[in-house]
Write a protein that holds these residues in place. Structure first.
Motif, PDB file in Angstrom:
ATOM      1  N   PHE A  93      67.413   0.550  23.537  1.00 16.96           N
ATOM      2  CA  PHE A  93      67.468   2.182  22.561  1.00 16.96           C
ATOM      3  C   PHE A  93      69.392   2.013  22.970  1.00 16.96           C
ATOM      4  O   PHE A  93      70.103   1.622  23.320  1.00 16.96           O
ATOM      5  CB  PHE A  93      66.977   3.377  23.782  1.00 16.96           C
ATOM      6  CG  PHE A  93      65.353   3.397  22.477  1.00 16.96           C
ATOM      7  CD1 PHE A  93      65.369   4.755  21.969  1.00 16.96           C
ATOM      8  CD2 PHE A  93      64.542   2.410  23.108  1.00 16.96           C
ATOM      9  CE1 PHE A  93      63.788   4.742  21.430  1.00 16.96           C
ATOM     10  CE2 PHE A  93      63.145   2.527  22.327  1.00 16.96           C
ATOM     11  CZ  PHE A  93      63.181   4.292  21.965  1.00 16.96           C
ATOM     12  N   MET A  94      69.508   2.254  21.665  1.00 21.61           N
ATOM     13  CA  MET A  94      70.700   3.022  21.300  1.00 21.61           C
ATOM     14  C   MET A  94      70.841   4.472  21.423  1.00 21.61           C
ATOM     15  O   MET A  94      70.028   5.161  21.596  1.00 21.61           O
ATOM     16  CB  MET A  94      71.143   2.903  19.592  1.00 21.61           C
ATOM     17  CG  MET A  94      73.149   3.080  19.430  1.00 21.61           C
ATOM     18  SD  MET A  94      73.229   2.797  17.993  1.00 21.61           S
ATOM     19  CE  MET A  94      74.082   0.756  18.675  1.00 21.61           C
ATOM     20  N   TYR A  95      72.282   4.851  22.868  1.00 25.21           N
ATOM     21  CA  TYR A  95      72.606   6.125  22.401  1.00 25.21           C
ATOM     22  C   TYR A  95      73.877   6.287  22.247  1.00 25.21           C
ATOM     23  O   TYR A  95      74.218   5.176  22.373  1.00 25.21           O
ATOM     24  CB  TYR A  95      71.615   5.986  23.980  1.00 25.21           C
ATOM     25  CG  TYR A  95      73.044   5.768  25.422  1.00 25.21           C
ATOM     26  CD1 TYR A  95      73.910   6.927  25.804  1.00 25.21           C
ATOM     27  CD2 TYR A  95      73.292   4.551  25.223  1.00 25.21           C
ATOM     28  CE1 TYR A  95      75.108   6.613  26.789  1.00 25.21           C
ATOM     29  CE2 TYR A  95      74.073   4.262  25.852  1.00 25.21           C
ATOM     30  CZ  TYR A  95      75.136   4.835  26.431  1.00 25.21           C
ATOM     31  OH  TYR A  95      75.907   4.068  27.354  1.00 25.21           O
ATOM     32  N   ARG A  96      74.577   7.889  22.218  1.00 23.00           N
ATOM     33  CA  ARG A  96      75.362   7.680  22.113  1.00 23.00           C
ATOM     34  C   ARG A  96      75.900   8.961  23.269  1.00 23.00           C
ATOM     35  O   ARG A  96      75.007  10.271  23.899  1.00 23.00           O
ATOM     36  CB  ARG A  96      76.007   9.311  20.824  1.00 23.00           C
ATOM     37  CG  ARG A  96      76.882   9.718  20.896  1.00 23.00           C
ATOM     38  CD  ARG A  96      77.253  10.822  19.751  1.00 23.00           C
ATOM     39  NE  ARG A  96      76.349  10.735  18.680  1.00 23.00           N
ATOM     40  CZ  ARG A  96      76.013  10.761  17.082  1.00 23.00           C
ATOM     41  NH1 ARG A  96      76.309  12.506  17.241  1.00 23.00           N
ATOM     42  NH2 ARG A  96      76.036  10.176  16.058  1.00 23.00           N
ATOM     43  N   SER A  97      76.676   8.929  23.629  1.00 26.45           N
ATOM     44  CA  SER A  97      77.502   9.061  25.115  1.00 26.45           C
ATOM     45  C   SER A  97      77.715  10.686  24.768  1.00 26.45           C
ATOM     46  O   SER A  97      78.746  11.160  24.573  1.00 26.45           O
ATOM     47  CB  SER A  97      78.955   8.418  25.337  1.00 26.45           C
ATOM     48  OG  SER A  97      78.461   7.087  25.478  1.00 26.45           O
TER      49      SER A  97
ATOM     50  N   GLN B 156      66.348   1.680  32.901  1.00 23.85           N
ATOM     51  CA  GLN B 156      65.510   1.080  33.861  1.00 23.85           C
ATOM     52  C   GLN B 156      64.663   0.476  33.659  1.00 23.85           C
ATOM     53  O   GLN B 156      64.379   0.492  32.530  1.00 23.85           O
ATOM     54  CB  GLN B 156      65.373   2.394  35.036  1.00 23.85           C
ATOM     55  CG  GLN B 156      65.874   3.462  36.092  1.00 23.85           C
ATOM     56  CD  GLN B 156      65.526   4.623  35.658  1.00 23.85           C
ATOM     57  OE1 GLN B 156      64.331   4.209  36.897  1.00 23.85           O
ATOM     58  NE2 GLN B 156      65.004   6.095  35.292  1.00 23.85           N
ATOM     59  N   GLY B 157      64.652  -0.930  34.533  1.00 28.23           N
ATOM     60  CA  GLY B 157      63.658  -1.508  34.480  1.00 28.23           C
ATOM     61  C   GLY B 157      63.433  -2.721  32.802  1.00 28.23           C
ATOM     62  O   GLY B 157      64.778  -3.689  33.000  1.00 28.23           O
ATOM     63  N   ASN B 158      62.682  -2.819  31.965  1.00 23.79           N
ATOM     64  CA  ASN B 158      62.836  -2.281  30.852  1.00 23.79           C
ATOM     65  C   ASN B 158      63.754  -1.957  30.167  1.00 23.79           C
ATOM     66  O   ASN B 158      63.587  -2.611  28.834  1.00 23.79           O
ATOM     67  CB  ASN B 158      61.078  -3.163  30.196  1.00 23.79           C
ATOM     68  CG  ASN B 158      60.652  -4.411  30.861  1.00 23.79           C
ATOM     69  OD1 ASN B 158      61.412  -5.411  31.555  1.00 23.79           O
ATOM     70  ND2 ASN B 158      59.725  -4.061  31.067  1.00 23.79           N
TER      71      ASN B 158
ATOM     72  N   MET C 217      70.261   0.564  27.781  1.00 27.99           N
ATOM     73  CA  MET C 217      70.556   1.596  26.987  1.00 27.99           C
ATOM     74  C   MET C 217      71.704   0.491  26.260  1.00 27.99           C
ATOM     75  O   MET C 217      72.744   0.430  27.209  1.00 27.99           O
ATOM     76  CB  MET C 217      70.997   2.577  27.555  1.00 27.99           C
ATOM     77  CG  MET C 217      69.802   3.668  28.292  1.00 27.99           C
ATOM     78  SD  MET C 217      68.324   3.735  27.467  1.00 27.99           S
ATOM     79  CE  MET C 217      69.182   4.976  26.209  1.00 27.99           C
ATOM     80  N   ALA C 218      71.998   0.829  25.426  1.00 28.78           N
ATOM     81  CA  ALA C 218      73.308   0.588  24.598  1.00 28.78           C
ATOM     82  C   ALA C 218      73.996   1.655  23.602  1.00 28.78           C
ATOM     83  O   ALA C 218      73.254   2.190  22.920  1.00 28.78           O
ATOM     84  CB  ALA C 218      72.594  -1.129  23.516  1.00 28.78           C
ATOM     85  N   SER C 219      74.364   1.298  24.218  1.00 29.58           N
ATOM     86  CA  SER C 219      75.981   2.669  23.832  1.00 29.58           C
ATOM     87  C   SER C 219      76.307   2.631  22.216  1.00 29.58           C
ATOM     88  O   SER C 219      76.141   0.846  21.176  1.00 29.58           O
ATOM     89  CB  SER C 219      77.237   2.897  24.207  1.00 29.58           C
ATOM     90  OG  SER C 219      77.742   1.808  24.132  1.00 29.58           O
TER      91      SER C 219
END
Length: 280
Positions: free
Chosen positions: A128-132, A148-150, A153-155
């Motif tokens: 999943f892409m996320y915004r810091s 976590q696990g599977n 997170m991608a910035s």
């Protein structure tokens, strides 16, 4: 303080948790909160034909759902993926995940978006892409619970985009929340509720590059703390043309159509229309 609040919410069963969230929502509505002001302006922009009585009723409902979102987040982040999955009552459209094509999950900020990736990650790898966040401490706290696990997170930067592309190339699921302002370089202006707003192009560009299918993915929050329904719905971004602008327009229209079905569960507290200078 925020961590203590989230920790407290993590010990409350979902029904009581949502009751607490409902109380917070009422307080957001009663007082002149930022969430109330932003939500009211957004609702006025998106539903200009609503009279004041119905607008006020929708505003109250949306703030109650905002309160539930705040309290449930602590519970979801501090539970295991298996415990999260136990909160799901129905899964609609899961068969679309069996398609051999690469898959991008389009996840709007509606219902309980925090639970979506965690439930999927119990069985499959998903990035999943996320915004810091601006606060480094808060960002570290959330990253530790999300990554976590599977679930990876991608910035939302060049390194994150490379991570997303590697995941797609490996046949893994990818999730993106494209209904926020992507900044000056990451979007184009496209209509959303008849207003031109700065809209992410990355999801559409990755779809074209990897010949991927797009599934709208959301978790509808059920009444009285009964849990959530997961939903998958195919979105054909190229139905009106293969050019980037047409694909982005279809993406926004698809999100808008979903929001119209359950408007109270959308994240109205975010200033989505700031690029269109719609705020006073």
């Amino acid at each position: 303080m925020i961590r203590l609040f989230l920790a407290f919410c993590s010990f409350i069963p979902l029904k009581a948790n949502h009751t607490f969230g409902t109380l917070l929502g009422h307080l957001l509505f009663i007082f002149n909160s930022d969430a109330k002001n932003a939500s009211r302006q957004n609702l006025e922009i998106c539903f200009p034909n609503l009279d004041q009585i119905h607008l006020k009723a929708l505003l109250k409902k949306s703030l109650i759902e905002t309160g539930k979102n705040l309290t449930e987040s602590g519970l979801i982040w501090n539970q295991s993926f298996k415990e999260n999955a136990n909160l799901i009552r129905n899964i609609n459209g899961e068969q679309y995940l069996n398609d051999s094509k690469k898959t991008i999950l389009l996840v709007p900020h509606i219902g309980c978006w925090e639970i979506t990736g965690r439930v999927i990650a119990e069985k499959r790898k998903v990035t999943f892409m996320y915004r810091s966040l601006r606060s480094e401490k808060q960002n570290e706290y959330l990253f530790a619970r999300r990554n976590q696990g599977n679930l990876t997170m991608a910035s939302a930067d060049k390194s994150g985009i490379l991570k997303i592309q590697r995941a797609l190339s490996n046949g893994e699921l990818v999730g993106m929340l494209p209904d926020q302002d992507p900044g000056e370089d990451g979007g184009i202006m496209a209509p959303f509720f008849n207003k031109e707003v700065n809209t992410m192009t990355l999801l559409a560009r990755l779809t074209q590059k990897h010949n991927a299918q797009v599934l709208m993915f959301w978790a509808k929050r059920l009444d009285k703390g009964k849990g959530y329904d997961l939903n998958f719905e195919p979105v054909n971004l190229s139905k009106d043309g293969d050019d980037l602008e047409s694909c982005v327009k279809v993406m926004n229209k698809s999100i808008e159509s979903l929001v119209r079905k359950i408007p109270e569960q959308y994240m109205w507290g975010y200033k989505r229309f700031k690029s269109s200078h719609s705020y006073q």
